[in-house]
Every structure is written in structure tokens, then in C-alpha cells.
Design a protein around this motif. Structure first.
Motif, PDB file in Angstrom:
ATOM      1  N   PRO A  94       0.811  -1.224   0.000  1.00  0.00           N
ATOM      2  CA  PRO A  94       0.000   0.000   0.000  1.00  0.00           C
ATOM      3  C   PRO A  94       0.841   1.268   0.000  1.00  0.00           C
ATOM      4  O   PRO A  94       2.058   1.234   0.206  1.00  0.00           O
ATOM      5  CB  PRO A  94      -0.802  -0.122   1.307  1.00  0.00           C
ATOM      6  N   ALA A  95       0.163   2.388  -0.213  1.00  0.00           N
ATOM      7  CA  ALA A  95       0.841   3.688  -0.264  1.00  0.00           C
ATOM      8  C   ALA A  95       1.637   3.928   1.016  1.00  0.00           C
ATOM      9  O   ALA A  95       1.163   3.688   2.125  1.00  0.00           O
ATOM     10  CB  ALA A  95      -0.193   4.793  -0.457  1.00  0.00           C
ATOM     11  N   GLY A  96       2.862   4.397   0.847  1.00  0.00           N
ATOM     12  CA  GLY A  96       3.695   4.736   1.989  1.00  0.00           C
ATOM     13  C   GLY A  96       4.217   3.555   2.772  1.00  0.00           C
ATOM     14  O   GLY A  96       4.724   3.714   3.881  1.00  0.00           O
ATOM     15  N   SER A  97       4.150   2.365   2.219  1.00  0.00           N
ATOM     16  CA  SER A  97       4.581   1.168   2.950  1.00  0.00           C
ATOM     17  C   SER A  97       6.085   1.197   3.219  1.00  0.00           C
ATOM     18  O   SER A  97       6.881   1.601   2.370  1.00  0.00           O
ATOM     19  CB  SER A  97       4.245  -0.088   2.147  1.00  0.00           C
ATOM     20  N   ASN A  98       6.456   0.746   4.425  1.00  0.00           N
ATOM     21  CA  ASN A  98       7.885   0.638   4.729  1.00  0.00           C
ATOM     22  C   ASN A  98       8.377  -0.797   4.609  1.00  0.00           C
ATOM     23  O   ASN A  98       9.408  -1.165   5.145  1.00  0.00           O
ATOM     24  CB  ASN A  98       8.187   1.171   6.131  1.00  0.00           C
ATOM     25  N   TRP A  99       7.606  -1.620   3.891  1.00  0.00           N
ATOM     26  CA  TRP A  99       7.960  -3.019   3.672  1.00  0.00           C
ATOM     27  C   TRP A  99       9.148  -3.098   2.718  1.00  0.00           C
ATOM     28  O   TRP A  99       9.076  -2.690   1.571  1.00  0.00           O
ATOM     29  CB  TRP A  99       6.740  -3.737   3.107  1.00  0.00           C
ATOM     30  N   VAL A 100      10.264  -3.597   3.208  1.00  0.00           N
ATOM     31  CA  VAL A 100      11.493  -3.724   2.422  1.00  0.00           C
ATOM     32  C   VAL A 100      11.897  -5.193   2.399  1.00  0.00           C
ATOM     33  O   VAL A 100      11.872  -5.868   3.432  1.00  0.00           O
ATOM     34  CB  VAL A 100      12.633  -2.881   3.028  1.00  0.00           C
ATOM     35  N   VAL A 101      12.248  -5.702   1.230  1.00  0.00           N
ATOM     36  CA  VAL A 101      12.725  -7.078   1.104  1.00  0.00           C
ATOM     37  C   VAL A 101      14.197  -7.038   0.738  1.00  0.00           C
ATOM     38  O   VAL A 101      14.564  -6.466  -0.298  1.00  0.00           O
ATOM     39  CB  VAL A 101      11.932  -7.854   0.026  1.00  0.00           C
ATOM     40  N   PRO A 102      15.093  -7.604   1.575  1.00  0.00           N
ATOM     41  CA  PRO A 102      16.528  -7.553   1.286  1.00  0.00           C
ATOM     42  C   PRO A 102      16.903  -8.459   0.120  1.00  0.00           C
ATOM     43  O   PRO A 102      16.112  -9.286  -0.341  1.00  0.00           O
ATOM     44  CB  PRO A 102      17.155  -8.038   2.589  1.00  0.00           C
ATOM     45  N   TRP A 103      18.136  -8.339  -0.343  1.00  0.00           N
ATOM     46  CA  TRP A 103      18.626  -9.139  -1.462  1.00  0.00           C
ATOM     47  C   TRP A 103      18.589 -10.620  -1.094  1.00  0.00           C
ATOM     48  O   TRP A 103      19.060 -11.024  -0.032  1.00  0.00           O
ATOM     49  CB  TRP A 103      20.049  -8.723  -1.822  1.00  0.00           C
ATOM     50  N   HIS A 104      18.054 -11.428  -1.996  1.00  0.00           N
ATOM     51  CA  HIS A 104      17.898 -12.848  -1.707  1.00  0.00           C
ATOM     52  C   HIS A 104      17.610 -13.613  -2.998  1.00  0.00           C
ATOM     53  O   HIS A 104      17.390 -13.020  -4.055  1.00  0.00           O
ATOM     54  CB  HIS A 104      16.755 -13.082  -0.714  1.00  0.00           C
ATOM     55  N   GLN A 105      17.611 -14.933  -2.906  1.00  0.00           N
ATOM     56  CA  GLN A 105      17.099 -15.837  -3.936  1.00  0.00           C
ATOM     57  C   GLN A 105      15.880 -16.558  -3.382  1.00  0.00           C
ATOM     58  O   GLN A 105      15.748 -16.721  -2.168  1.00  0.00           O
ATOM     59  CB  GLN A 105      18.167 -16.870  -4.328  1.00  0.00           C
ATOM     60  N   ASP A 106      14.966 -16.975  -4.250  1.00  0.00           N
ATOM     61  CA  ASP A 106      13.805 -17.751  -3.814  1.00  0.00           C
ATOM     62  C   ASP A 106      14.185 -19.229  -3.849  1.00  0.00           C
ATOM     63  O   ASP A 106      14.291 -19.827  -4.926  1.00  0.00           O
ATOM     64  CB  ASP A 106      12.610 -17.480  -4.729  1.00  0.00           C
ATOM     65  N   LEU A 107      14.360 -19.811  -2.678  1.00  0.00           N
ATOM     66  CA  LEU A 107      14.968 -21.144  -2.594  1.00  0.00           C
ATOM     67  C   LEU A 107      14.020 -22.246  -2.129  1.00  0.00           C
ATOM     68  O   LEU A 107      14.415 -23.412  -2.112  1.00  0.00           O
ATOM     69  CB  LEU A 107      16.174 -21.106  -1.639  1.00  0.00           C
ATOM     70  N   HIS A 108      12.791 -21.922  -1.744  1.00  0.00           N
ATOM     71  CA  HIS A 108      11.910 -22.930  -1.172  1.00  0.00           C
ATOM     72  C   HIS A 108      10.701 -23.198  -2.058  1.00  0.00           C
ATOM     73  O   HIS A 108      10.202 -22.317  -2.743  1.00  0.00           O
ATOM     74  CB  HIS A 108      11.450 -22.502   0.222  1.00  0.00           C
ATOM     75  N   ILE A 109      10.263 -24.441  -2.016  1.00  0.00           N
ATOM     76  CA  ILE A 109       9.037 -24.847  -2.692  1.00  0.00           C
ATOM     77  C   ILE A 109       8.078 -25.410  -1.645  1.00  0.00           C
ATOM     78  O   ILE A 109       8.501 -25.787  -0.548  1.00  0.00           O
ATOM     79  CB  ILE A 109       9.301 -25.893  -3.794  1.00  0.00           C
ATOM     80  N   SER A 110       6.800 -25.486  -1.982  1.00  0.00           N
ATOM     81  CA  SER A 110       5.778 -25.983  -1.067  1.00  0.00           C
ATOM     82  C   SER A 110       5.297 -27.347  -1.553  1.00  0.00           C
ATOM     83  O   SER A 110       4.873 -27.491  -2.705  1.00  0.00           O
ATOM     84  CB  SER A 110       4.616 -24.992  -0.999  1.00  0.00           C
ATOM     85  N   VAL A 111       5.351 -28.342  -0.662  1.00  0.00           N
ATOM     86  CA  VAL A 111       4.984 -29.715  -1.019  1.00  0.00           C
ATOM     87  C   VAL A 111       4.009 -30.268   0.013  1.00  0.00           C
ATOM     88  O   VAL A 111       3.726 -29.647   1.038  1.00  0.00           O
ATOM     89  CB  VAL A 111       6.232 -30.621  -1.116  1.00  0.00           C
ATOM     90  N   ASP A 112       3.497 -31.483  -0.256  1.00  0.00           N
ATOM     91  CA  ASP A 112       2.427 -32.024   0.589  1.00  0.00           C
ATOM     92  C   ASP A 112       2.915 -32.695   1.865  1.00  0.00           C
ATOM     93  O   ASP A 112       2.150 -32.853   2.816  1.00  0.00           O
ATOM     94  CB  ASP A 112       1.553 -32.986  -0.223  1.00  0.00           C
ATOM     95  N   ARG A 113       4.193 -33.092   1.915  1.00  0.00           N
ATOM     96  CA  ARG A 113       4.690 -33.792   3.096  1.00  0.00           C
ATOM     97  C   ARG A 113       6.218 -33.847   3.031  1.00  0.00           C
ATOM     98  O   ARG A 113       6.827 -33.397   2.064  1.00  0.00           O
ATOM     99  CB  ARG A 113       4.127 -35.207   3.160  1.00  0.00           C
ATOM    100  N   GLN A 114       6.831 -34.418   4.059  1.00  0.00           N
ATOM    101  CA  GLN A 114       8.276 -34.570   4.096  1.00  0.00           C
ATOM    102  C   GLN A 114       8.681 -35.967   3.642  1.00  0.00           C
ATOM    103  O   GLN A 114       8.049 -36.954   4.014  1.00  0.00           O
ATOM    104  CB  GLN A 114       8.816 -34.324   5.505  1.00  0.00           C
ATOM    105  N   GLU A 115       9.722 -36.041   2.827  1.00  0.00           N
ATOM    106  CA  GLU A 115      10.311 -37.299   2.388  1.00  0.00           C
ATOM    107  C   GLU A 115      11.829 -37.131   2.357  1.00  0.00           C
ATOM    108  O   GLU A 115      12.335 -36.010   2.242  1.00  0.00           O
ATOM    109  CB  GLU A 115       9.815 -37.686   0.989  1.00  0.00           C
ATOM    110  N   SER A 116      12.532 -38.216   2.413  1.00  0.00           N
ATOM    111  CA  SER A 116      13.983 -38.178   2.305  1.00  0.00           C
ATOM    112  C   SER A 116      14.370 -38.116   0.829  1.00  0.00           C
ATOM    113  O   SER A 116      14.116 -39.057   0.070  1.00  0.00           O
ATOM    114  CB  SER A 116      14.602 -39.416   2.957  1.00  0.00           C
ATOM    115  N   VAL A 117      14.950 -36.984   0.411  1.00  0.00           N
ATOM    116  CA  VAL A 117      15.371 -36.795  -0.978  1.00  0.00           C
ATOM    117  C   VAL A 117      16.797 -36.251  -0.960  1.00  0.00           C
ATOM    118  O   VAL A 117      17.092 -35.274  -0.261  1.00  0.00           O
ATOM    119  CB  VAL A 117      14.443 -35.805  -1.721  1.00  0.00           C
ATOM    120  N   SER A 118      17.668 -36.868  -1.728  1.00  0.00           N
ATOM    121  CA  SER A 118      19.066 -36.451  -1.770  1.00  0.00           C
ATOM    122  C   SER A 118      19.190 -34.986  -2.184  1.00  0.00           C
ATOM    123  O   SER A 118      18.556 -34.545  -3.154  1.00  0.00           O
ATOM    124  CB  SER A 118      19.838 -37.336  -2.758  1.00  0.00           C
ATOM    125  N   GLN A 119      19.977 -34.233  -1.443  1.00  0.00           N
ATOM    126  CA  GLN A 119      20.300 -32.823  -1.688  1.00  0.00           C
ATOM    127  C   GLN A 119      19.117 -31.878  -1.413  1.00  0.00           C
ATOM    128  O   GLN A 119      19.201 -30.696  -1.731  1.00  0.00           O
ATOM    129  CB  GLN A 119      20.797 -32.603  -3.122  1.00  0.00           C
TER     130      GLN A 119
END
Length: 250
Positions: A94-119
Motif C-alpha cells: 500500500p501507499a507509503g509502505s515501509n515493507w522492504v525485502v533484502p537481497w535474496h534468492q527464492d529457494l523454497h518450494i511448497s509440497v504435501d509432506r516430508q520425504e527423504s530426498v538427496s540434496q
């Protein structure tokens, strides 16, 4: 135009395409989102931010406005005919927002559950859904699509990117902090325009100093399936019939 966009995306990690959605369609998108309930756990409303996660489930009617011939033709040409949506978020700075996002990469994905996956590392479900940092090859297969519902420039918190930084792979935070920011590009995108970028592109955004909104529909697409029987938590086909079928049975 699409050949140029593909080349820019490969070389610089991002490309901007103006005029993808006309003003009437943009207004329909805004009106549809404005009807969404802010009481949902997927909505966040503060003085400086309004956001809706899992957007296409929260606002099912939005899918048919999005997956029209103009955007599907663009995505087929630039990201590939087999790409489908795996995440959708709505942001309003919104107008006048002080929301700042620092330098980054988008590294996460959203999945249905946890499993053991290499790397695959940094499994987390503190906020409900499981998220994980997959291997670099999965991140390299994802495209971020940012549909701008307002004119966006430096004054209202436009995205800043370091061109070609997606070629550097997954970077430690210290390396990101040390990168030369002098060549950073401000992604000025007109209302109805689309920014396509790679998640590994190093990016940030500043605060808004104007009275203008910065409303963005953020989509993530890929043509990849997941290993070990995992499912994308928000998977939605770009086919209109498939979207309707999945939304009504979920």
C-alpha cells in the motif's frame, strides 16, 4: 517478441513484457481479488502489507481470468507448453509502505509432506504447509510470473534484480551480501505487464514512497514432477477444464 523474451530470460534471468493484460481484464482481476475474505489463515493484512497465499484456492474464480489465450500463448512460448502453476500469491504494497525485502534468492518450494530426498534440505512446516529447499536443478526449472495490476517503478517498491546472477547457482547469504549491487536493474513494469524471472536471480525491493498501490499476482510454474511420490501442494493445470476439475474436487 517471444524470441527476445526467451533470450533475455536465459541471459539475464528476467524479462519484462508490457501490455499482456488490458485495463478491463486488470480491473476484473482486482475486483475478483477484492471479494476474497481476509479472515482466512492464508490472508495477511497489516498497515504495510496485504497478501493472500494459496491464491487460486482462496479465489477459485480467478483461474479462468488468468488462464486465457494471451497469457497461455505467452507462457507456452517463453516457459514451455508443459509448465503448470505450483504456487500463487497476491501482494499489495500500500501507499507509503515501509515493507522492504533484502537481497535474496527464492529457494523454497511448497509440497504435501516430508520425504527423504538427496540434496533436499531445510524442511520446515512451522507455518502449516511443508516447505523445502530442493536441489538446484529443480529451482532452475521454475519460472516466476509477476502480473502487475498497477504501474510499478522505484517510487512504489518495484523489484530490483542483479542481471545474470541466476547463473551463479545457490548462493550463501554472505556471498549475496558481497555481490556488486551497482549494476542492479529496477524492474519498471506498466499496469497489465508481466515480469518473468528465474527464482535463483538475486533480487530485492525497497519501500514505497508514493501514494500508489503495488498490486502483484505472483505465480510459479514448472514442467517438473516431484521425486519419491511427493506432490506440489498448490498444483493447478493451466488448462481451464483441468483447473475447474481440481478446484471443485480439492
Amino acid at each position: 517478441m517471444f524470441r527476445r523474451a526467451r533470450a533475455e530470460l536465459a541471459e539475464n534471468g528476467f524479462t519484462i513484457l508490457p501490455g499482456v493484460f488490458d485495463n478491463a481484464t486488470v480491473q476484473c482481476l482486482i475486483n475478483t481479488i477484492d471479494q476474497a475474505s481476509i479472515d482466512s489463515s492464508n490472508a495477511r493484512a497489516t498497515a504495510h502489507l496485504f497478501a493472500i497465499r494459496n491464491l487460486l484456492q482462496e479465489v477459485p474464480s480467478l483461474a479462468r481470468l488468468l488462464w486465457t489465450s494471451p497469457i497461455n500463448h505467452l507462457l507456452d512460448a517463453v516457459t514451455g507448453e508443459g509448465t503448470n502453476c505450483i504456487r500463487a500469491v497476491y501482494f499489495d504494497k500500500p501507499a507509503g509502505s515501509n515493507w522492504v525485502v533484502p537481497w535474496h534468492q527464492d529457494l523454497h518450494i511448497s509440497v504435501d509432506r516430508q520425504e527423504s530426498v538427496s540434496q533436499w534440505i531445510n524442511w520446515n512446516h512451522r507455518h502449516g504447509p511443508w516447505s523445502v529447499q530442493p536441489s538446484a536443478d529443480y529451482l532452475e526449472s521454475i519460472y516466476t510470473i509477476r502480473i502487475h495490476l498497477d504501474d510499478c517503478d522505484a517510487s512504489n517498491g518495484a523489484l530490483k534484480v542483479i542481471p545474470a546472477s541466476h547463473k551463479l547457482g545457490i548462493l550463501p547469504e554472505a556471498t549475496i551480501r558481497a555481490l556488486d549491487k551497482s549494476q542492479a536493474t529496477i524492474c519498471t513494469v506498466p499496469k497489465g505487464g508481466v515480469l518473468i524471472m528465474q527464482p535463483l536471480l538475486v533480487h530485492a525491493s525497497g519501500k514505497s514512497v508514493s501514494q500508489a498501490h503495488r498490486r502483484v499476482i505472483h505465480l510459479e510454474l514448472t514442467d517438473r514432477s516431484l521425486p519419491n511420490g511427493l506432490q506440489w501442494r498448490e498444483f493447478l493445470s493451466r488448462s481451464a477444464n483441468s483447473v475447474q476439475s481440481q478446484l471443485t474436487t480439492s
